[in-house]
Motif scaffolding. Structure first.
Motif, PDB file in Angstrom:
ATOM      1  N   ALA A 281       0.839  -1.209   0.000  1.00  0.00           N
ATOM      2  CA  ALA A 281       0.000   0.000   0.000  1.00  0.00           C
ATOM      3  C   ALA A 281       0.869   1.252   0.000  1.00  0.00           C
ATOM      4  O   ALA A 281       0.580   2.221  -0.711  1.00  0.00           O
ATOM      5  CB  ALA A 281      -0.939  -0.010   1.210  1.00  0.00           C
ATOM      6  N   LEU A 282       1.940   1.234   0.792  1.00  0.00           N
ATOM      7  CA  LEU A 282       2.875   2.363   0.760  1.00  0.00           C
ATOM      8  C   LEU A 282       3.502   2.512  -0.618  1.00  0.00           C
ATOM      9  O   LEU A 282       3.669   3.624  -1.123  1.00  0.00           O
ATOM     10  CB  LEU A 282       3.980   2.163   1.806  1.00  0.00           C
ATOM     11  N   THR A 283       3.841   1.398  -1.232  1.00  0.00           N
ATOM     12  CA  THR A 283       4.462   1.433  -2.557  1.00  0.00           C
ATOM     13  C   THR A 283       3.521   2.042  -3.580  1.00  0.00           C
ATOM     14  O   THR A 283       3.933   2.856  -4.417  1.00  0.00           O
ATOM     15  CB  THR A 283       4.874   0.013  -2.982  1.00  0.00           C
ATOM     16  N   ARG A 284       2.240   1.669  -3.521  1.00  0.00           N
ATOM     17  CA  ARG A 284       1.274   2.235  -4.463  1.00  0.00           C
ATOM     18  C   ARG A 284       1.131   3.739  -4.264  1.00  0.00           C
ATOM     19  O   ARG A 284       1.053   4.506  -5.220  1.00  0.00           O
ATOM     20  CB  ARG A 284      -0.078   1.544  -4.304  1.00  0.00           C
TER      21      ARG A 284
ATOM     22  N   GLU B 249       9.444  -9.368   5.826  1.00  0.00           N
ATOM     23  CA  GLU B 249       8.301  -9.403   4.917  1.00  0.00           C
ATOM     24  C   GLU B 249       8.101  -8.061   4.218  1.00  0.00           C
ATOM     25  O   GLU B 249       7.876  -7.995   3.008  1.00  0.00           O
ATOM     26  CB  GLU B 249       7.035  -9.782   5.699  1.00  0.00           C
ATOM     27  N   GLY B 250       8.204  -6.977   4.960  1.00  0.00           N
ATOM     28  CA  GLY B 250       8.064  -5.656   4.365  1.00  0.00           C
ATOM     29  C   GLY B 250       9.230  -5.290   3.472  1.00  0.00           C
ATOM     30  O   GLY B 250       9.057  -4.655   2.426  1.00  0.00           O
ATOM     31  N   ILE B 251      10.446  -5.683   3.869  1.00  0.00           N
ATOM     32  CA  ILE B 251      11.621  -5.412   3.039  1.00  0.00           C
ATOM     33  C   ILE B 251      11.472  -6.077   1.678  1.00  0.00           C
ATOM     34  O   ILE B 251      11.727  -5.462   0.626  1.00  0.00           O
ATOM     35  CB  ILE B 251      12.898  -5.897   3.754  1.00  0.00           C
ATOM     36  N   ARG B 252      11.033  -7.298   1.680  1.00  0.00           N
ATOM     37  CA  ARG B 252      10.851  -8.002   0.413  1.00  0.00           C
ATOM     38  C   ARG B 252       9.809  -7.300  -0.461  1.00  0.00           C
ATOM     39  O   ARG B 252       9.951  -7.232  -1.685  1.00  0.00           O
ATOM     40  CB  ARG B 252      10.420  -9.446   0.685  1.00  0.00           C
ATOM     41  N   ALA B 253       8.756  -6.764   0.157  1.00  0.00           N
ATOM     42  CA  ALA B 253       7.688  -6.131  -0.614  1.00  0.00           C
ATOM     43  C   ALA B 253       8.068  -4.745  -1.119  1.00  0.00           C
ATOM     44  O   ALA B 253       7.547  -4.303  -2.149  1.00  0.00           O
ATOM     45  CB  ALA B 253       6.418  -6.029   0.240  1.00  0.00           C
TER      46      ALA B 253
ATOM     47  N   LYS C 283      10.258   3.310   5.045  1.00  0.00           N
ATOM     48  CA  LYS C 283       8.845   3.149   5.407  1.00  0.00           C
ATOM     49  C   LYS C 283       8.289   4.414   6.048  1.00  0.00           C
ATOM     50  O   LYS C 283       7.211   4.890   5.684  1.00  0.00           O
ATOM     51  CB  LYS C 283       8.668   1.976   6.371  1.00  0.00           C
ATOM     52  N   LEU C 284       9.020   4.944   7.012  1.00  0.00           N
ATOM     53  CA  LEU C 284       8.494   6.105   7.731  1.00  0.00           C
ATOM     54  C   LEU C 284       8.402   7.316   6.814  1.00  0.00           C
ATOM     55  O   LEU C 284       7.463   8.112   6.921  1.00  0.00           O
ATOM     56  CB  LEU C 284       9.368   6.427   8.946  1.00  0.00           C
ATOM     57  N   GLY C 285       9.348   7.460   5.886  1.00  0.00           N
ATOM     58  CA  GLY C 285       9.244   8.546   4.915  1.00  0.00           C
ATOM     59  C   GLY C 285       7.962   8.451   4.111  1.00  0.00           C
ATOM     60  O   GLY C 285       7.294   9.461   3.856  1.00  0.00           O
TER      61      GLY C 285
END
Length: 794
Positions: free
Chosen positions: A413-416, A609-613, A664-666
């Motif tokens: 969702a962050l990536t989108r 898991e988040g790093i991979r995504a 992530k936080l950015g």
């Protein structure tokens, strides 16, 4: 062909009833130029509703939207009745693809709002906005029944209902249309007394043909004077509710986005659906001329992508380039944005249509300068004029991130949201360049419709956004060459035969996400083809292969990460980047990454898991001084971290995790404010000798949650074992868990965290608490205390 990549719609106004039970004399639907309401059905029908829901769902799926906002409107939407409103809500929610959240709202005059409606809205999670122009005298000036009766008592009853504990979460706020003959102090006090979460102060709709009233003796800018009076009361009371007009002026002056379409340069992503199934532009255009909002499109024959390409929609998305010459040269244009689009209309001979400043131009100038004078100078950040996308996270995902973690779905969702932001920033950079129409932009625009996956793959490259951020900060040293390179890379990926001319400097043609080709300086023409590509260099030579491809490393479980040692824009980190890796260096990197990834999956699965995504790129940095590890996350390069390869794979695992916390936080900070950006206090982080801004303390604390868990996990693995490695893990764990806990409390005590920021502090505290309870040998605690003392003395 438009001059920008079509922006998908994420906001929809759905007219569920086309008539109203009030007769407000300032209503743009019934009292202004447009008369289309006369021929429309009163209530949205089943076929229109079903097809509209299907269109919105398909649009969300096509553009991978993380969320859409739908506002149920009219006329008066409550006249549609509870059964129809339930049907609308359920149809919309059922049509959205998995992972796309629905933010459903209703705007009402409040007359019919009773407990039964509130129960329905609580069940369906529908937020309620109510129109109220102030105290009874102010509201009765325009908002009456057809027989002249006041609507004020009924509206107050509706607001009282929404203030009850059971329904308070449904209360979205109040909408107040300004009348300068109303007492601004009385209006403000009446609205503030109701304790709304937000108030929108709206200028009455007007054009150059039908200008707003300006009472004699009221001065040259009565609307600005009225608003400034309210602004001063709002500030003096400590900003008791959100006020988008005032907040948008403050935000845009600091380089952030506007919260309202009537200010700022952000492109509009809203479309209106009428009860007969026709698509219209924004409702405010009804004030310009009869038929002004019409598109000629409807839900049965046209997709929302068709509507997005309508010239009128494009005009509202063209930013600075779409404004009149007067506006483009104005010193406050990035805050004003030319005002509301409808308010620019002038239809007489030579009037220019919408190619005019706002009819409220003088008032907007006075308002913006007045707020600026009260606020003092501000520093404009590097992301100035970069539009921020709407919130893309569910409450559960926000809580997950607040704890420091992030599942694959959450990071996706962050990536989108970051991809949408990159698109908007590229469009803003293009607008700001003032270079008009060009081949590269046209190709990119065409490919976005024909081969969106190819465009997404290129725009997701971290340094595409980094370049746009530089341009928006005023650094145009590279010209628009990087944009041409992005278009060329998309053309190669699409393989449709599109050709793009790309400037070449330094003897290399770089194609982002692909690699580079050695060609003479000048201009090279890149043509994509189904079986590859051709590059015709300035000396006439033709190239059909990359001389140095971007190299990717495939890791266990199918995760692939690019080692970015080619992109000339990769120098976005705080450290010097490495040159092209030799084959031996590449093998060393591959081995270290594979070991580090195996360790992360075993010991830090909630981070892995988040790093991979979300982590697609590792940019090798030059080594630091002997014994010092070097790593960085660039604020404007989501999806990338910079690292100088450390001596051991466990250290690489730690650096990857640490830096991806910053990434992530950015992304979170692009979606929501966690702290008051006006706070210029410097705060001491326990691990640094120098004071830092609040965001620096927040970023460091968030990253060190992962550092604490890394050393905590290793400490548990060494439980009862002797040796230097075990002793070091215990010392580091003792040190970082205490540092992180202290920093969390420092953040919480700052007084500058927003509600969501407090939520993050609470989440971080909950994550570190179990680690504080892990028993450690006295020697480890003493060693950590000595390290703390030594660092404090630096």
């Amino acid at each position: 062909m438009t001059t920008r990549i079509p922006l998908p719609f994420s906001q929809f106004v759905v007219k569920v009833h086309s008539r109203c039970d009030l007769a407000c004399d300032h209503c743009y639907v019934y009292e202004h130029a447009d008369t289309s309401w006369r021929t429309r059905p009163k209530v949205i029908g089943d076929e229109v509703l079903a097809k509209a829901a299907e269109r919105i769902g398909a649009h969300a799926a096509t553009h991978r939207l993380p969320a859409v906002r739908v506002v149920l409107h009219g006329g008066e939407p409550l006249l549609a009745g509870p059964d129809r409103l339930r049907l609308v809500a359920e149809a919309l929610r059922a049509a959205l693809p998995p992972g796309c959240a629905l933010d459903l709202r209703i705007h009402t005059n409040g007359v019919l709002l009773g407990r039964a409606f509130c129960e329905l809205f609580a069940e369906l999670d529908i937020k309620v906005g109510i129109s109220l122009d102030g105290d009874k005298a102010a509201n009765d000036r325009h908002r009456r029944f057809a027989d002249g009766r006041s609507s004020h008592p009924q509206v107050l009853r509706a607001v009282a209902l929404l203030r009850e504990p059971a329904y308070r979460r449904l209360f979205a706020g109040l909408l107040c249309t300004i009348d300068v003959e109303n007492d601004p102090v009385a209006v403000y006090r009446a609205l503030a007394e109701l304790q709304p979460p937000a108030v929108d102060f709206l200028l009455p709709h007007a054009t150059w043909d039908d200008p707003p009233k300006r009472p004699s003796g009221a001065g040259a800018s009565p609307y600005a004077d009225w608003l400034l009076t309210v602004h001063d009361l709002w500030e003096a009371d400590g900003r008791p509710f959100a006020a988008r007009t005032f907040e948008s002026v403050h935000r845009t002056r600091r380089g952030f986005t506007s919260l309202t379409e009537s200010l700022g340069l952000e492109p509009s992503d809203l479309v209106v659906l009428e009860t007969d199934g026709t698509f219209e532009q924004v409702d405010s255009l009804k004030t310009a001329f009869d038929g002004a909002p019409a598109t000629g499109f409807d839900v049965f024959a046209h997709s929302l992508d068709d509507v997005a390409r309508h010239p009128g929609i494009a005009a509202r998305q063209s930013g600075l380039a779409g404004l009149s010459a007067t506006c483009r040269s104005c010193p406050v244009v990035r805050t004003c944005g030319g005002g509301l689009y409808a308010h620019r209309y002038r239809g007489d001979d030579g009037g220019g249509g919408f190619d005019n400043p706002s009819v409220y131009c003088g008032d907007l100038m006075t308002l913006i300068n007045g707020i600026a004078a009260r606020s003092g100078p501000v520093a404009v950040p590097a992301q100035a004029a970069a539009p921020v996308v709407p919130a893309a996270l569910t409450p559960a995902q926000v809580d997950e991130l607040a704890r420091g973690y992030g599942s694959a779905d959450t990071v996706a969702a962050l990536t989108r949201s970051q991809l949408a932001l990159t698109r908007a920033m590229l469009a803003a950079a293009w607008d700001a360049s003032g270079q008009g129409r060009a081949e590269a932009w046209s190709v990119l625009s065409a490919l976005d419709g024909a081969a969106p996956a190819a465009v997404d793959a290129v725009l997701a490259h971290p340094y595409a956004r980094a370049w746009a951020a530089r341009c928006l900060a005023g650094d145009l040293g590279t010209g628009l060459g990087p944009l041409a390179a992005l278009a060329a890379a998309a053309a190669v990926r699409a393989g449709r035969g599109d050709a793009v001319a790309v400037p070449v400097r330094g003897g290399w043609l770089h194609l982002p996400t692909l690699g580079r080709i050695a060609v003479p300086d000048g201009e090279a023409v890149v043509t994509g083809a189904a079986d590859g590509f051709t590059v015709r260099a300035s000396d006439g030579t033709v190239h059909t292969a990359l001389d140095e491809p971007l190299r990717r490393i495939r890791l266990a479980g199918g995760w692939t990460v690019a080692l970015e040692d080619l992109d000339p824009l990769r120098d976005s980190h705080d450290h010097a980047v490495s040159d092209r890796l030799s084959d031996t260096e590449l093998l060393d990197w591959a081995g270290a990454l594979r070991e580090a990834w195996e360790l992360l999956g075993r010991d830090l699965p909630r981070y892995a898991e988040g790093i991979r995504a979300g982590l697609a790129t590792v940019t090798p940095l030059r080594p630091g001084p002997a014994g010092r590890d070097v790593s960085s996350a660039a604020r404007q390069a989501f999806g990338a971290v910079g690292i100088a390869r450390p001596a051991t794979a466990p250290t690489l695992a730690l650096l990857l995790t640490h830096e991806f916390q910053h990434v992530k936080l950015g992304a979170v900070l692009d979606l929501m404010d966690l702290y008051d950006r006006n706070d210029d206090t410097l705060y001491f982080a326990p691990w640094r000798p120098d004071p830092r801004p609040l965001e620096g303390l927040l970023q460091g604390t968030y990253a060190h949650l992962a550092v604490t868990e890394y050393w905590g996990t290793r400490t548990l693995a060494y439980d009862g074992l002797p040796g230097e490695a075990a002793d070091r893990a215990r010392r580091e764990f003792a040190l970082w868990r205490r540092y992180t806990a202290e920093a969390i409390e420092r953040l919480a005590e700052s007084g500058s965290l927003t509600g969501t920021g407090v939520r993050f502090a609470d989440g971080m505290r909950a994550t570190v608490a179990p680690w504080l309870a892990v028993p450690l040998p006295a020697a480890a605690e003493q060693a950590a205390a000595r390290a703390r003392q030594e660092r404090a003395m630096v």
